[in-house]
Design a protein around this motif. Structure first.
Motif, mmCIF file in Angstrom:
data_model
loop_
_atom_site.group_PDB
_atom_site.id
_atom_site.type_symbol
_atom_site.label_atom_id
_atom_site.label_comp_id
_atom_site.label_asym_id
_atom_site.label_seq_id
_atom_site.Cartn_x
_atom_site.Cartn_y
_atom_site.Cartn_z
ATOM 1 N N PHE A 149 0.858 -1.194 0.000
ATOM 2 C CA PHE A 149 0.000 0.000 0.000
ATOM 3 C C PHE A 149 0.889 1.237 0.000
ATOM 4 C CE2 PHE A 149 0.819 -1.340 4.303
ATOM 5 C CZ PHE A 149 1.087 -0.179 4.999
ATOM 6 N N GLU A 150 0.303 2.356 -0.335
ATOM 7 C CA GLU A 150 1.043 3.612 -0.430
ATOM 8 C C GLU A 150 0.522 4.601 0.597
ATOM 9 O OE1 GLU A 150 1.741 7.255 -3.622
ATOM 10 O OE2 GLU A 150 1.328 5.229 -4.364
ATOM 11 N N VAL A 151 1.430 5.262 1.271
ATOM 12 C CA VAL A 151 1.058 6.257 2.277
ATOM 13 C C VAL A 151 1.701 7.592 1.922
ATOM 14 C CG1 VAL A 151 0.774 4.565 4.125
ATOM 15 C CG2 VAL A 151 3.004 5.647 3.763
ATOM 16 N N GLU A 152 1.094 8.659 2.416
ATOM 17 C CA GLU A 152 1.662 9.994 2.280
ATOM 18 C C GLU A 152 2.062 10.486 3.662
ATOM 19 O OE1 GLU A 152 -0.655 12.879 0.278
ATOM 20 O OE2 GLU A 152 -0.335 12.006 -1.715
ATOM 21 N N MET A 153 3.359 10.733 3.826
ATOM 22 C CA MET A 153 3.892 11.260 5.066
ATOM 23 C C MET A 153 4.286 12.719 4.860
ATOM 24 S SD MET A 153 3.514 8.405 6.584
ATOM 25 C CE MET A 153 4.203 8.814 8.184
ATOM 26 N N ILE A 161 5.323 13.318 1.285
ATOM 27 C CA ILE A 161 6.254 12.351 0.714
ATOM 28 C C ILE A 161 5.539 11.002 0.571
ATOM 29 C CG2 ILE A 161 8.452 11.154 1.011
ATOM 30 C CD1 ILE A 161 9.391 13.429 2.740
ATOM 31 N N PRO A 162 5.437 10.461 -0.642
ATOM 32 C CA PRO A 162 4.809 9.142 -0.816
ATOM 33 C C PRO A 162 5.780 8.019 -0.473
ATOM 34 C CG PRO A 162 5.419 10.034 -2.947
ATOM 35 C CD PRO A 162 5.762 11.095 -1.930
ATOM 36 N N ARG A 163 5.259 6.984 0.155
ATOM 37 C CA ARG A 163 6.045 5.799 0.486
ATOM 38 C C ARG A 163 5.217 4.559 0.189
ATOM 39 N NH1 ARG A 163 8.500 7.218 6.513
ATOM 40 N NH2 ARG A 163 9.679 9.100 5.927
ATOM 41 N N THR A 164 5.882 3.549 -0.305
ATOM 42 C CA THR A 164 5.231 2.260 -0.572
ATOM 43 C C THR A 164 5.705 1.252 0.470
ATOM 44 O OG1 THR A 164 5.121 2.742 -2.952
ATOM 45 C CG2 THR A 164 4.854 0.444 -2.261
ATOM 46 N N ILE A 165 4.756 0.613 1.118
ATOM 47 C CA ILE A 165 5.060 -0.319 2.208
ATOM 48 C C ILE A 165 4.421 -1.661 1.885
ATOM 49 C CG2 ILE A 165 4.877 -0.757 4.686
ATOM 50 C CD1 ILE A 165 4.494 2.231 5.076
ATOM 51 N N LYS A 166 5.164 -2.723 2.119
ATOM 52 C CA LYS A 166 4.632 -4.070 1.966
ATOM 53 C C LYS A 166 4.095 -4.560 3.308
ATOM 54 C CE LYS A 166 7.656 -5.485 -1.835
ATOM 55 N NZ LYS A 166 8.645 -6.495 -2.289
ATOM 56 N N PHE A 167 3.009 -5.316 3.246
ATOM 57 C CA PHE A 167 2.437 -5.853 4.477
ATOM 58 C C PHE A 167 3.404 -6.790 5.189
ATOM 59 C CE2 PHE A 167 -1.505 -4.722 2.190
ATOM 60 C CZ PHE A 167 -2.117 -3.965 3.173
ATOM 61 N N SER A 168 4.264 -7.446 4.432
ATOM 62 C CA SER A 168 5.219 -8.369 5.041
ATOM 63 C C SER A 168 6.290 -7.644 5.859
ATOM 64 C CB SER A 168 5.889 -9.212 3.955
ATOM 65 O OG SER A 168 6.550 -8.392 3.005
ATOM 66 N N ASP A 169 6.440 -6.343 5.626
ATOM 67 C CA ASP A 169 7.440 -5.564 6.372
ATOM 68 C C ASP A 169 6.887 -4.949 7.652
ATOM 69 O OD1 ASP A 169 9.346 -6.082 4.414
ATOM 70 O OD2 ASP A 169 8.807 -4.300 3.248
ATOM 71 N N ILE A 170 5.602 -5.090 7.894
ATOM 72 C CA ILE A 170 4.977 -4.475 9.067
ATOM 73 C C ILE A 170 5.326 -5.282 10.312
ATOM 74 C CG2 ILE A 170 2.771 -3.947 10.173
ATOM 75 C CD1 ILE A 170 1.654 -3.282 7.465
ATOM 76 N N ARG A 171 5.717 -4.597 11.354
ATOM 77 C CA ARG A 171 6.046 -5.204 12.633
ATOM 78 C C ARG A 171 5.387 -4.409 13.759
ATOM 79 N NH1 ARG A 171 7.342 -8.219 9.383
ATOM 80 N NH2 ARG A 171 9.310 -9.363 9.071
ATOM 81 N N PRO A 172 5.208 -5.037 14.919
ATOM 82 C CA PRO A 172 4.716 -4.275 16.080
ATOM 83 C C PRO A 172 5.715 -3.183 16.441
ATOM 84 C CG PRO A 172 4.539 -6.644 16.454
ATOM 85 C CD PRO A 172 5.348 -6.479 15.201
#
Length: 219
Positions: A149-153, A161-172
């Motif tokens: 998914f893509e987020v705007e920070m 600033i747009p960033r692309t994040i993979k769900f597999s990279d998400i951590r607590p």
């Protein structure tokens, strides 16, 4: 016949005057409505509001496809950040000048200490504000079935600033830092769970520590 001609001429002149007055009134009313509409739009843009800004009809419909989350206080965060940056710039540029001009009898070393303290305080406040709001997600785009998914920070200059994040990279997050929802690629992110209406997406953005620990043990 001359009297009849004069009466007709007067009637025609009155008719023309009436039409001219009506056209002028109509033009004034249209101008007033346009001015009121522009003033209302400018007033809405200058307000600090909580909640996503409403997209006008026919504006960025195609660009906004896939957006599933808006930061509820995104506009407020940007305005506060711009205010902080403006104050910091004024303090850095005008602080030393004002300090040296207002107290001519003060020691030069003391003046330098006062000017440095003003600059340091302003810069520290701006840096603390950026640290506090940097995890805030202002906009999130995601298509169901996609593994990213893509987020705007927001940068420290208050630009998106747009960033692309993979769900597999998400951590607590595993931190005591306030307003943090998850961690990905070494960065912290925050999503307002009360305003994220996609529960399936929210469940993937808020992983539990036990789930990741069990998955790590099974590897």
């Amino acid at each position: 016949m001359p009297g009849s001609h004069l009466r007709r001429t007067g009637t025609w002149a009155n008719h023309l005057n009436t039409r001219s007055t009506f056209s002028s009134s109509l033009h004034i009313n249209v101008s007033q409505r346009r001015w009121a509409s522009r003033a209302s739009t400018a007033e809405d843009d200058s307000k600090i509001s909580i909640g996503p800004r409403k997209v006008r009809e026919g504006e960025e419909d195609e660009k906004d496809s896939g957006i599933v989350y808006y930061g509820p206080i995104s506009s407020t965060v940007k305005k506060v950040k711009l205010l902080s940056l403006s104050t910091c710039c004024l303090s850095v540029s005008l602080g030393p000048v004002i300090t040296f001009m207002t107290s001519p009898d003060m020691n030069v070393i003391l003046k330098g200490a006062v000017a440095s303290s003003v600059i340091f305080l302003s810069a520290t406040t701006t840096a603390a504000l950026h640290w506090f709001v940097s995890p805030y997600i202002h906009k999130l785009k995601w298509k169901p079935g996609s593994d990213s998914f893509e987020v705007e920070m927001m940068s420290w200059l208050a630009t998106y600033i747009p960033r692309t994040i993979k769900f597999s990279d998400i951590r607590p997050p595993e931190t005591n830092r306030p307003f943090v929802t998850f961690k990905a690629n070494g960065n912290f992110y925050f999503v307002d769970t009360e305003h994220c209406h996609n529960k399936a997406l929210l469940a993937r953005l808020t992983p539990k520590k036990a789930t990741h620990d069990s998955a790590f043990k099974n590897l």
